[in-house]
Enzyme design. Structure first.
Site, PDB file in Angstrom:
ATOM      1  N   ASP A  50     -53.487  23.621   5.326  1.00 25.84           N
ATOM      2  CA  ASP A  50     -52.292  23.595   4.482  1.00 25.84           C
ATOM      3  C   ASP A  50     -51.052  23.495   5.367  1.00 25.84           C
ATOM      4  O   ASP A  50     -50.671  24.460   6.038  1.00 25.84           O
ATOM      5  CB  ASP A  50     -52.227  24.880   3.643  1.00 25.84           C
ATOM      6  CG  ASP A  50     -51.032  24.868   2.718  1.00 25.84           C
ATOM      7  OD1 ASP A  50     -51.099  24.210   1.661  1.00 25.84           O
ATOM      8  OD2 ASP A  50     -49.996  25.501   3.059  1.00 25.84           O
TER       9      ASP A  50
ATOM     10  N   TYR B   3     -42.575  23.825   8.087  1.00 25.94           N
ATOM     11  CA  TYR B   3     -43.182  24.810   8.990  1.00 25.94           C
ATOM     12  C   TYR B   3     -42.867  24.497  10.458  1.00 25.94           C
ATOM     13  O   TYR B   3     -43.140  25.292  11.343  1.00 25.94           O
ATOM     14  CB  TYR B   3     -44.702  24.913   8.778  1.00 25.94           C
ATOM     15  CG  TYR B   3     -45.101  25.348   7.378  1.00 25.94           C
ATOM     16  CD1 TYR B   3     -44.188  25.950   6.523  1.00 25.94           C
ATOM     17  CD2 TYR B   3     -46.391  25.144   6.902  1.00 25.94           C
ATOM     18  CE1 TYR B   3     -44.540  26.333   5.229  1.00 25.94           C
ATOM     19  CE2 TYR B   3     -46.757  25.527   5.609  1.00 25.94           C
ATOM     20  CZ  TYR B   3     -45.824  26.112   4.774  1.00 25.94           C
ATOM     21  OH  TYR B   3     -46.180  26.485   3.508  1.00 25.94           O
TER      22      TYR B   3
ATOM     23  N   LYS C  80     -46.222  18.961   2.440  1.00 26.59           N
ATOM     24  CA  LYS C  80     -45.267  19.237   1.354  1.00 26.59           C
ATOM     25  C   LYS C  80     -43.893  18.639   1.651  1.00 26.59           C
ATOM     26  O   LYS C  80     -43.446  18.621   2.797  1.00 26.59           O
ATOM     27  CB  LYS C  80     -45.110  20.754   1.164  1.00 26.59           C
ATOM     28  CG  LYS C  80     -46.431  21.495   1.112  1.00 26.59           C
ATOM     29  CD  LYS C  80     -46.248  22.969   0.797  1.00 26.59           C
ATOM     30  CE  LYS C  80     -47.554  23.729   0.995  1.00 26.59           C
ATOM     31  NZ  LYS C  80     -47.772  24.140   2.396  1.00 26.59           N
TER      32      LYS C  80
ATOM     33  N   HIS D 152     -42.600  21.019  -2.561  1.00 23.67           N
ATOM     34  CA  HIS D 152     -42.713  22.399  -2.067  1.00 23.67           C
ATOM     35  C   HIS D 152     -42.071  23.418  -3.022  1.00 23.67           C
ATOM     36  O   HIS D 152     -42.635  24.465  -3.308  1.00 23.67           O
ATOM     37  CB  HIS D 152     -42.066  22.467  -0.674  1.00 23.67           C
ATOM     38  CG  HIS D 152     -42.600  23.541   0.215  1.00 23.67           C
ATOM     39  ND1 HIS D 152     -42.749  23.395   1.565  1.00 23.67           N
ATOM     40  CD2 HIS D 152     -43.019  24.792  -0.060  1.00 23.67           C
ATOM     41  CE1 HIS D 152     -43.246  24.506   2.092  1.00 23.67           C
ATOM     42  NE2 HIS D 152     -43.404  25.369   1.122  1.00 23.67           N
TER      43      HIS D 152
HETATM   44  N1  LIG Z   1     -46.117  26.749  -1.091  1.00 27.15           N
HETATM   45  C1  LIG Z   1     -45.356  27.702  -0.614  1.00 27.15           C
HETATM   46  O1  LIG Z   1     -44.161  27.847  -0.996  1.00 27.15           O
HETATM   47  C2  LIG Z   1     -45.907  28.674   0.391  1.00 27.15           C
HETATM   48  C3  LIG Z   1     -45.228  29.899   0.609  1.00 27.15           C
HETATM   49  C4  LIG Z   1     -45.780  30.786   1.524  1.00 27.15           C
HETATM   50  C5  LIG Z   1     -46.939  30.460   2.229  1.00 27.15           C
HETATM   51  N2  LIG Z   1     -47.555  29.250   2.021  1.00 27.15           N
HETATM   52  C6  LIG Z   1     -48.810  28.879   2.728  1.00 27.15           C
HETATM   53  O2  LIG Z   1     -49.730  29.957   2.592  1.00 27.15           O
HETATM   54  C7  LIG Z   1     -50.190  30.356   3.869  1.00 27.15           C
HETATM   55  C8  LIG Z   1     -50.572  31.827   3.855  1.00 27.15           C
HETATM   56  O3  LIG Z   1     -49.482  32.673   3.531  1.00 27.15           O
HETATM   57  P1  LIG Z   1     -48.885  33.716   4.572  1.00 27.15           P
HETATM   58  O4  LIG Z   1     -49.076  33.195   5.945  1.00 27.15           O
HETATM   59  O5  LIG Z   1     -47.500  34.034   4.173  1.00 27.15           O
HETATM   60  O6  LIG Z   1     -49.699  35.054   4.286  1.00 27.15           O
HETATM   61  P2  LIG Z   1     -51.208  35.569   4.318  1.00 27.15           P
HETATM   62  O7  LIG Z   1     -52.151  34.475   4.576  1.00 27.15           O
HETATM   63  O8  LIG Z   1     -51.361  36.404   3.091  1.00 27.15           O
HETATM   64  O9  LIG Z   1     -51.190  36.580   5.551  1.00 27.15           O
HETATM   65  C9  LIG Z   1     -51.229  36.134   6.893  1.00 27.15           C
HETATM   66  C10 LIG Z   1     -51.242  37.359   7.797  1.00 27.15           C
HETATM   67  O10 LIG Z   1     -52.435  38.105   7.583  1.00 27.15           O
HETATM   68  C11 LIG Z   1     -53.084  38.376   8.827  1.00 27.15           C
HETATM   69  N3  LIG Z   1     -54.533  38.248   8.613  1.00 27.15           N
HETATM   70  C12 LIG Z   1     -55.176  37.130   8.153  1.00 27.15           C
HETATM   71  N4  LIG Z   1     -56.487  37.360   8.058  1.00 27.15           N
HETATM   72  C13 LIG Z   1     -56.691  38.631   8.453  1.00 27.15           C
HETATM   73  C14 LIG Z   1     -57.852  39.428   8.589  1.00 27.15           C
HETATM   74  N5  LIG Z   1     -59.063  38.955   8.250  1.00 27.15           N
HETATM   75  N6  LIG Z   1     -57.698  40.690   9.065  1.00 27.15           N
HETATM   76  C15 LIG Z   1     -56.486  41.160   9.382  1.00 27.15           C
HETATM   77  N7  LIG Z   1     -55.345  40.458   9.267  1.00 27.15           N
HETATM   78  C16 LIG Z   1     -55.442  39.202   8.820  1.00 27.15           C
HETATM   79  C17 LIG Z   1     -52.585  37.331   9.785  1.00 27.15           C
HETATM   80  O11 LIG Z   1     -52.576  37.874  11.076  1.00 27.15           O
HETATM   81  P3  LIG Z   1     -53.399  37.193  12.307  1.00 27.15           P
HETATM   82  O12 LIG Z   1     -52.752  35.872  12.546  1.00 27.15           O
HETATM   83  O13 LIG Z   1     -53.185  38.174  13.400  1.00 27.15           O
HETATM   84  O14 LIG Z   1     -54.840  37.071  11.885  1.00 27.15           O
HETATM   85  C18 LIG Z   1     -51.164  37.048   9.265  1.00 27.15           C
HETATM   86  O15 LIG Z   1     -50.231  37.937   9.849  1.00 27.15           O
HETATM   87  C19 LIG Z   1     -49.022  29.981   4.798  1.00 27.15           C
HETATM   88  O16 LIG Z   1     -49.402  29.935   6.163  1.00 27.15           O
HETATM   89  C20 LIG Z   1     -48.633  28.642   4.224  1.00 27.15           C
HETATM   90  O17 LIG Z   1     -49.533  27.629   4.692  1.00 27.15           O
HETATM   91  C21 LIG Z   1     -47.058  28.362   1.080  1.00 27.15           C
END
Ligand SMILES: NC(=O)c1ccc[n+]([C@@H]2O[C@H](COP(=O)([O-])OP(=O)(O)OC[C@H]3O[C@@H](n4cnc5c(N)ncnc54)[C@H](OP(=O)(O)O)[C@@H]3O)[C@@H](O)[C@H]2O)c1
Length: 340
Positions: free
Chosen positions: A62, A67, A95, A126
């Site tokens: 994604d 980003y 996006k 987005h």
């Molecule tokens: N469309 C939109 O508007 C939008 C908005 C926000 C996000 N996104 C997309 O969604 C993706 C995910 O969202 P996000 O990055 O905000 O949050 P998330 O995936 O809920 O959380 C990521 C965090 O969780 C930790 N983590 C992941 N797996 C883990 C595990 N098994 N054990 C412990 N910690 C873990 C990671 O740390 P480590 O790296 O240390 O593992 C990182 O700090 C984004 O990267 C982006 O691609 C899209």
């Protein structure tokens, strides 16, 4: 916790990853790797995670121009294919950023060039708000040219998204950060309907109404912040926010399965029917493993369904267009599009 050498761990068979069928008949892996480093991870670290993730079995990535790492991620995607993984076995999403709603074709071409791809599997608008704000700005900052959602304008952008499909540059188009009333209008007016809607989804923000709406309309729900985004920047936090990974129900289920609470969130998401896209540079293998084996029981799924707190973490304050508004105005809480 595992570390950045995760990519060297035993791979998971990509054929074992559940797949979502889109209305076109195409299939999309039901878990993907998020690539937004939330400002604290460098593009090179994300690019390494993309390569490592592909090595352990991920096939869905994604991405987004905003980003700030598509060139680095693109180098990894090229290396992955040079290593023998076929393009048709990858699913790559990108996006359109908010200040490019009037520049769709050129923006998509730029993402394609950066990602070193001939086509995208999915291209999303987005946010439904055309608006410029600098990356990393404070949530209290407001853009002088901020605009509300105006159906006619969104459809002008959507027509160009449709053109991208006609041109063969993208296979599917979709929406992100939408609401039921906005999607109803897009479905009414679209020639090519959205194949997916990316939306915040985790155990403390299950969005049951929007989830049901998209599923019933043949739109795949892709869930962002599936773990509750524990690494998000300070500016995206408010005192009311809760952490699904600290919820006693999630912690209890994690102990029972001998896994991290984050992995329980991934299992729940995949079993519920959305496609989570967890970001990780340290734990991506554990998340993929969570998607393929040792399912949660029906009782565990019901327990998690009951801990929804309607706690939106990504509120989008920077998109507000009028003084005195609160972030709820962006999300059509009353079931009507907030008037301009
Ligand atoms: N469309 C939109 O508007 C939008 C908005 C926000 C996000 N996104 C997309 O969604 C993706 C995910 O969202 P996000 O990055 O905000 O949050 P998330 O995936 O809920 O959380 C990521 C965090 O969780 C930790 N983590 C992941 N797996 C883990 C595990 N098994 N054990 C412990 N910690 C873990 C990671 O740390 P480590 O790296 O240390 O593992 C990182 O700090 C984004 O990267 C982006 O691609 C899209």
């Amino acid at each position: 916790m595992s570390n950045a050498s995760e990519g060297q761990l035993a791979p998971i068979d990509p054929a074992a990853i559940p797949q979502r069928k889109l209305y076109t008949g195409a299939t999309m892996p039901a878990v993907g790797l998020g690539t937004f480093g939330s400002d604290h991870v460098t593009p090179a670290q994300v690019a390494d995670a993309v390569k490592g993730a592909a090595a352990v079995g991920y096939r869905h990535f994604d991405c987004a121009s905003v980003y700030g790492n598509e060139p680095e991620v693109g180098a990894s995607l090229e290396a992955i294919q040079a290593g023998g993984i076929k393009r048709e076995d990858l699913w790559v999403t990108s996006k359109l950023w908010n200040d490019k709603h009037n520049d769709v074709i050129a923006s998509c071409r730029k993402s394609l060039a950066d990602l070193r791809l001939k086509y995208l599997d999915l291209y999303l608008v987005h946010w439904p708000f055309p608006n410029f704000h600098p990356p990393g700005c404070d949530v209290s900052s407001r853009s002088a040219d901020a605009q509300p959602y105006i159906q006619e304008n969104y459809m002008k952008t959507w027509r160009k998204m449709e053109e991208l499909v006609d041109m063969g540059l993208v296979r599917h188009i979709g929406t992100s950060n939408m609401t039921v009333p906005k999607l109803k209008l897009v479905l009414r007016d679209a020639r090519i309907k959205p194949a997916a809607n990316e939306m915040e989804l985790h155990p403390h923000f299950q969005q049951p109404e929007l989830f049901k709406f998209v599923v019933e309309n043949g739109i795949q729900p892709i869930g962002y912040c599936p773990i509750g985004s524990p690494g998000r920047p300070e500016r995206d936090r408010t005192p009311e926010d809760t952490a699904p990974t600290e919820d006693p129900v999630i912690v209890k289920i994690a102990r029972r399965h001998g896994i991290h609470p984050a992995v329980v969130c991934i299992k729940w998401a995949v079993q519920r029917g959305q496609t989570p896209i967890p970001f990780s540079i340290h734990n991506y293998r554990a998340n993929l493993a969570g998607a393929v084996g040792d399912p949660l029981t029906g009782e565990e799924m019901r327990e998690i369904a009951a801990i929804d707190r309607n706690c939106r973490l990504i509120k989008g304050q920077v998109f507000l267009w009028k003084d005195g508004q609160t972030w709820e105005a962006l999300w059509d809480i009353d079931g009507e599009i907030t008037p301009p």
